[in-house]
Write a protein that holds these residues in place. Structure first.
Motif, PDB file in Angstrom:
ATOM      1  N   VAL A 284       0.922  -1.231   0.246  1.00  0.00           N
ATOM      2  CA  VAL A 284      -0.378  -0.246   0.038  1.00  0.00           C
ATOM      3  C   VAL A 284       1.269   1.627  -0.117  1.00  0.00           C
ATOM      4  N   THR A 285      -0.006   2.383  -0.833  1.00  0.00           N
ATOM      5  CA  THR A 285       1.301   3.589  -0.550  1.00  0.00           C
ATOM      6  C   THR A 285       0.034   4.357   0.174  1.00  0.00           C
ATOM      7  N   LYS A 286       1.233   5.063   1.755  1.00  0.00           N
ATOM      8  CA  LYS A 286       0.858   6.654   1.949  1.00  0.00           C
ATOM      9  C   LYS A 286       1.664   7.269   2.077  1.00  0.00           C
ATOM     10  N   ILE A 287       1.200   9.049   2.301  1.00  0.00           N
ATOM     11  CA  ILE A 287       2.076   9.577   2.001  1.00  0.00           C
ATOM     12  C   ILE A 287       1.876  10.785   3.589  1.00  0.00           C
ATOM     13  N   PHE A 288       3.186  11.088   3.870  1.00  0.00           N
ATOM     14  CA  PHE A 288       3.041  12.047   4.900  1.00  0.00           C
ATOM     15  C   PHE A 288       3.851  13.246   5.052  1.00  0.00           C
ATOM     16  N   PRO A 289       3.450  13.776   5.151  1.00  0.00           N
ATOM     17  CA  PRO A 289       2.994  15.244   4.850  1.00  0.00           C
ATOM     18  C   PRO A 289       4.299  15.763   6.637  1.00  0.00           C
ATOM     19  N   ILE A 290       5.260  15.842   6.103  1.00  0.00           N
ATOM     20  CA  ILE A 290       6.108  16.470   7.036  1.00  0.00           C
ATOM     21  C   ILE A 290       6.141  18.032   7.098  1.00  0.00           C
ATOM     22  N   SER A 291       5.693  18.841   9.388  1.00  0.00           N
ATOM     23  CA  SER A 291       5.379  19.611   9.029  1.00  0.00           C
ATOM     24  C   SER A 291       7.241  20.607   9.620  1.00  0.00           C
ATOM     25  N   PHE A 292       7.585  19.936  10.478  1.00  0.00           N
ATOM     26  CA  PHE A 292       8.731  20.036  11.145  1.00  0.00           C
ATOM     27  C   PHE A 292       9.777  20.316  11.151  1.00  0.00           C
ATOM     28  N   ALA A 293      10.128  18.542  10.913  1.00  0.00           N
ATOM     29  CA  ALA A 293      12.043  18.025  10.855  1.00  0.00           C
ATOM     30  C   ALA A 293      12.109  17.961   9.765  1.00  0.00           C
ATOM     31  N   LYS A 294      13.166  17.972   8.850  1.00  0.00           N
ATOM     32  CA  LYS A 294      13.922  18.112   8.417  1.00  0.00           C
ATOM     33  C   LYS A 294      13.785  16.402   7.111  1.00  0.00           C
ATOM     34  N   LEU A 295      12.960  16.650   6.145  1.00  0.00           N
ATOM     35  CA  LEU A 295      12.578  15.565   5.702  1.00  0.00           C
ATOM     36  C   LEU A 295      13.707  14.564   4.822  1.00  0.00           C
ATOM     37  N   GLY A 296      14.720  15.269   4.948  1.00  0.00           N
ATOM     38  CA  GLY A 296      16.368  13.381   4.830  1.00  0.00           C
ATOM     39  C   GLY A 296      16.583  13.092   6.310  1.00  0.00           C
ATOM     40  N   ASP A 297      16.243  13.155   6.956  1.00  0.00           N
ATOM     41  CA  ASP A 297      16.304  13.316   8.257  1.00  0.00           C
ATOM     42  C   ASP A 297      15.453  11.679   8.559  1.00  0.00           C
ATOM     43  N   ILE A 298      13.712  12.527   8.453  1.00  0.00           N
ATOM     44  CA  ILE A 298      12.447  11.618   8.784  1.00  0.00           C
ATOM     45  C   ILE A 298      12.949  10.333   7.985  1.00  0.00           C
ATOM     46  N   GLY A 299      13.494  10.363   6.356  1.00  0.00           N
ATOM     47  CA  GLY A 299      14.086   9.634   5.562  1.00  0.00           C
ATOM     48  C   GLY A 299      14.783   8.454   5.871  1.00  0.00           C
ATOM     49  N   LYS A 300      15.678   9.584   6.195  1.00  0.00           N
ATOM     50  CA  LYS A 300      16.947   8.567   6.046  1.00  0.00           C
ATOM     51  C   LYS A 300      16.160   6.792   8.057  1.00  0.00           C
ATOM     52  N   ILE A 323       6.787  10.476   0.845  1.00  0.00           N
ATOM     53  CA  ILE A 323       5.779   9.460  -0.655  1.00  0.00           C
ATOM     54  C   ILE A 323       6.504   7.787   0.411  1.00  0.00           C
ATOM     55  N   VAL A 324       5.542   6.294   1.147  1.00  0.00           N
ATOM     56  CA  VAL A 324       5.724   5.611   1.493  1.00  0.00           C
ATOM     57  C   VAL A 324       5.461   4.256   1.116  1.00  0.00           C
ATOM     58  N   LYS A 325       5.923   3.597  -0.361  1.00  0.00           N
ATOM     59  CA  LYS A 325       5.226   2.198  -0.463  1.00  0.00           C
ATOM     60  C   LYS A 325       5.582   1.173  -0.031  1.00  0.00           C
ATOM     61  N   ASP A 326       5.231   0.161   0.953  1.00  0.00           N
ATOM     62  CA  ASP A 326       4.960  -0.898   1.797  1.00  0.00           C
ATOM     63  C   ASP A 326       4.209  -1.868   2.024  1.00  0.00           C
ATOM     64  N   THR A 327       4.585  -2.508   3.141  1.00  0.00           N
ATOM     65  CA  THR A 327       2.967  -3.378   3.535  1.00  0.00           C
ATOM     66  C   THR A 327       1.749  -2.601   5.019  1.00  0.00           C
ATOM     67  N   VAL A 328       1.193  -3.270   4.654  1.00  0.00           N
ATOM     68  CA  VAL A 328       0.087  -2.378   6.508  1.00  0.00           C
ATOM     69  C   VAL A 328       1.032  -1.760   7.439  1.00  0.00           C
ATOM     70  N   GLU A 329       1.409  -3.814   7.687  1.00  0.00           N
ATOM     71  CA  GLU A 329       2.377  -3.454   8.940  1.00  0.00           C
ATOM     72  C   GLU A 329       3.371  -2.475   9.541  1.00  0.00           C
ATOM     73  N   VAL A 330       4.214  -2.689   7.848  1.00  0.00           N
ATOM     74  CA  VAL A 330       5.294  -1.331   8.022  1.00  0.00           C
ATOM     75  C   VAL A 330       4.858   0.277   8.414  1.00  0.00           C
ATOM     76  N   ILE A 331       3.829   0.251   7.115  1.00  0.00           N
ATOM     77  CA  ILE A 331       3.564   1.904   7.015  1.00  0.00           C
ATOM     78  C   ILE A 331       2.976   1.985   8.413  1.00  0.00           C
ATOM     79  N   GLU A 332       2.270   1.493   9.253  1.00  0.00           N
ATOM     80  CA  GLU A 332       1.883   1.667  10.835  1.00  0.00           C
ATOM     81  C   GLU A 332       2.880   1.555  11.843  1.00  0.00           C
ATOM     82  N   LYS A 333       4.476   1.186  11.269  1.00  0.00           N
ATOM     83  CA  LYS A 333       4.900   1.490  12.067  1.00  0.00           C
ATOM     84  C   LYS A 333       5.817   3.054  11.894  1.00  0.00           C
ATOM     85  N   MET A 334       6.074   3.469  11.171  1.00  0.00           N
ATOM     86  CA  MET A 334       6.103   4.300  10.168  1.00  0.00           C
ATOM     87  C   MET A 334       5.308   5.540  10.919  1.00  0.00           C
TER      88      MET A 334
END
Length: 614
Positions: A284-300, A323-334
């Motif tokens: 599944v695909t999930k979009i996480f809007p990042i408001s305050f943290a640095k995009l590269g740091d969260i992605g890492k 934009i994250v594409k992974d299983t439902v379980e991984v998406i919930e952790k993220m």
């Protein structure tokens, strides 16, 4: 009657008192690294019982602390990915189905070993930063040497697995856990020779009352000869399992016994099956809007949780989203990680007060120029001239002649005069500087205030002036005086780097430089300058004021001159010496700092459940 009334009142008192007064709380959670070992340190109000286990599939270490409470501020996630060790992220939460227990999940880069270290009111989870740092003897010693603590009014060892009760099910559960164990079963004695493993296990099962299922592979194990006298049956069972390299699995009060090799194969098959299932699980695909943290740091950080060869993260710089594409379980952790980390950066307002106080005191008391007179023994006695008196109430030291008397001529004495000086001066001054500055967490901020003055510098120059009718090159050298002004500065420079701790306190790294002007030592000369520097680190509660420096200086001086020997005579000596003139000066510098977090709630530093609308 009175005794019963007292007991009844005491019972009511305990009912009225809040339950929280008897509960144990986690005061702080700290993470730090020393060499090849990382530490998760919990500080509690009192001792508590803790256990840890590993989830190898998820590369996690789980630490459970029983019978404690903790605020949301204490349980907020800790990003440890910047450390070079094995831990990536630490999250704390109430254990599902057990609100009185707190669970800490430590996400690892690789599966490594850990151990619990117990200190007074502290629980430390030590984690290897690379596999092999702990040897097996160290782990066993750590488990055996843990201090005792109280659980359910029973004194037990903190590092020993203890059955919850004496029931068969709890005792069997204890046997299937890793680590040192405490045996509590009914004591039995065994004296057998060359008996098969299956028969020996049935004997122990019949004595203890648990149900047993023996795998066919166990029957092939070598027979044992044992002499065990008056030991708990669970210890006897554990001994047999270890000697024959067997593995036990528990299902309620049923124990399934199999060989170690077969258990390993079953585990590998299970992992392979789970891997195949994960490979076929839809993404599944999930979009996480990042408001305050640095995009590269969260992605890492999130990349550590992706399903190998399947998961994918894409950064969109325009919308600052992941934009994250992974299983439902991984998406919930993220999702939980993003909610914890993507908060406002704490902003700190730092107010400083720099107080400089000065005080000087001087006194002049005595004859200004001593006693003066002349004596003429030769001339005839002349008519005396009347004495003259003077009084001066001036307040400047140069004209402080309070009483003066002069006699022009008295018989053979002439020009008799003296001046009595009485002067006392006192001066006080205070300078207060109040710089204020605001900055983000872990960001250095600097504020500078400068004061400028100037003084004159005269330089001599020469100029040649040609004379009339003179030959070429003839002339007169005339000296000229050029006057220049030189500027000098006195600065106030304050540099502060704040860091907000997990408890909401503020660690300040402070550098302060304060310079100022004094008096000029001579006319048109440069003024004296003073410079004070402070460099320190201090921990301050939010909104509290701390004094980070103080300098107190006292200077006393006194100068006396007069006629040798005569100036030291009692009473009459003051006629032959300069006036009594002590000078005292004092100066004091005090620096106050008050840091204040201005966005506590938005930065996740306040327990929102405790906020009540007014």
């Amino acid at each position: 009657m009175k005794k019963g009334f007292f007991q009844h009142s005491l019972a009511l008192l305990f009912l009225v008192m809040p339950f929280q007064a008897f509960s144990n709380s986690i005061k702080s959670v700290d993470f730090y690294q020393q060499g090849d070992v990382s530490y998760l340190e919990l500080t509690l109000d009192e001792e508590a019982w803790a256990e840890r286990f590993h989830i190898t599939d998820d590369k996690q270490v789980i630490l459970d602390v029983r019978g404690v409470k903790a605020s949301e501020t204490v349980l907020r996630g800790i990003d440890t990915s910047e450390f070079s060790g094995s831990a990536v992220f630490v999250s704390g939460y109430k254990k599902p189905g057990s609100p009185e227990d707190i669970r800490f999940a430590v996400q690892l880069r690789d599966n490594v070993r850990s151990k619990i270290i117990k200190e007074k009111n502290k629980i430390k989870l030590a984690i290897e930063n690379r596999f092999g740092v702990f040897n097996q003897s160290e782990l066993e010693e750590a488990e055996a040497n843990n201090p005792i603590q109280t659980v359910n009014s029973n004194t037990v060892d903190a590092g020993i697995n203890v059955p919850k009760s004496g029931d068969i099910e709890d005792i069997l559960e204890n046997l299937t856990l890793s680590g040192a164990k405490k045996y509590v079963g009914k004591k039995i004695s065994l004296n057998v020779k060359n008996i098969g493993i299956s028969d020996l296990l049935k004997m122990i099962a019949d004595t203890s009352g648990f149900n047993i299922i023996i795998d066919d592979e166990v029957v092939k194990s070598a027979p044992l000869t044992l002499t065990l006298t008056n030991i708990p049956w669970d210890q006897a069972l554990d001994t047999v399992l270890n000697l024959s390299n067997l593995v036990a699995k528990k299902n309620s009060n049923i124990l399934t016994i199999t060989t170690y090799d077969k258990a390993v194969k079953e585990k590998e098959q299970k992992l392979e099956s789970e891997k195949k299932i994960a490979e076929k699980e839809p993404l599944v695909t999930k979009i996480f809007p990042i408001s305050f943290a640095k995009l590269g740091d969260i992605g890492k950080i999130l990349k550590e949780y992706l399903t190998p060869e399947r998961g994918r993260i894409t950064e969109d710089q325009r919308t600052n989203s992941l934009i994250v594409k992974d299983t439902v379980e991984v998406i919930e952790k993220m999702k939980k990680i993003v909610e914890t980390l993507d908060t406002q950066t704490p902003q700190i307002l730092i107010e400083a007060k720099i107080v400089e106080a000065s005080e000087s005191y001087s006194k002049r008391m005595g004859l200004e120029r001593g006693l003066q007179f002349g004596y003429d023994p030769v001339s005839p006695i002349a008519t005396s001239e009347g004495p003259g008196f003077s009084f001066n109430s001036a307040t400047t030291p140069d004209s402080a002649n309070l009483v003066g008397m002069s006699i022009g001529l008295f018989r053979r004495l002439k020009d008799l005069n003296f001046s009595l000086q009485l002067m006392e001066s006192e001066s006080k001054g205070k300078v207060i500087s109040s710089p204020k500055i605001i900055t983000q967490n872990k960001k250095a901020a600097t504020i500078t205030s400068s004061e400028t003055t100037s003084y004159r510098v005269a330089n001599a120059t020469n100029a040649a002036v040609g004379g009339a009718g003179a030959g070429a090159g003839a002339g007169t050298v005339v000296g000229q005086l050029a006057v220049n002004f030189v500027q000098i500065n006195a600065d106030l420079n304050l540099t502060v780097t704040p860091q907000v701790t997990n408890e909401g306190s503020i660690n300040l790294e402070v550098q302060l430089k304060k310079s100022g002007f004094g008096k000029a030592r001579f006319a048109d000369g440069p003024p004296d300058t003073t410079t004070r520097n402070i460099k320190t680190n201090v921990l301050v509660d939010n909104g509290s004021t701390v004094v980070i420096g103080g300098l107190y200086r006292t200077e006393e001086s006194q100068a006396i001159s007069g006629v040798p020997f005569l100036k030291d005579l009692p009473l009459l000596g003051w006629l032959f010496r300069t006036p009594y003139n002590p000078d005292t000066s004092r100066s004091e510098l005090i620096i106050f700092l008050t840091p204040r977090i201005i966005n506590q709630e938005e930065a996740g530093l306040v327990d929102r459940s405790s906020i009540v609308d007014s």
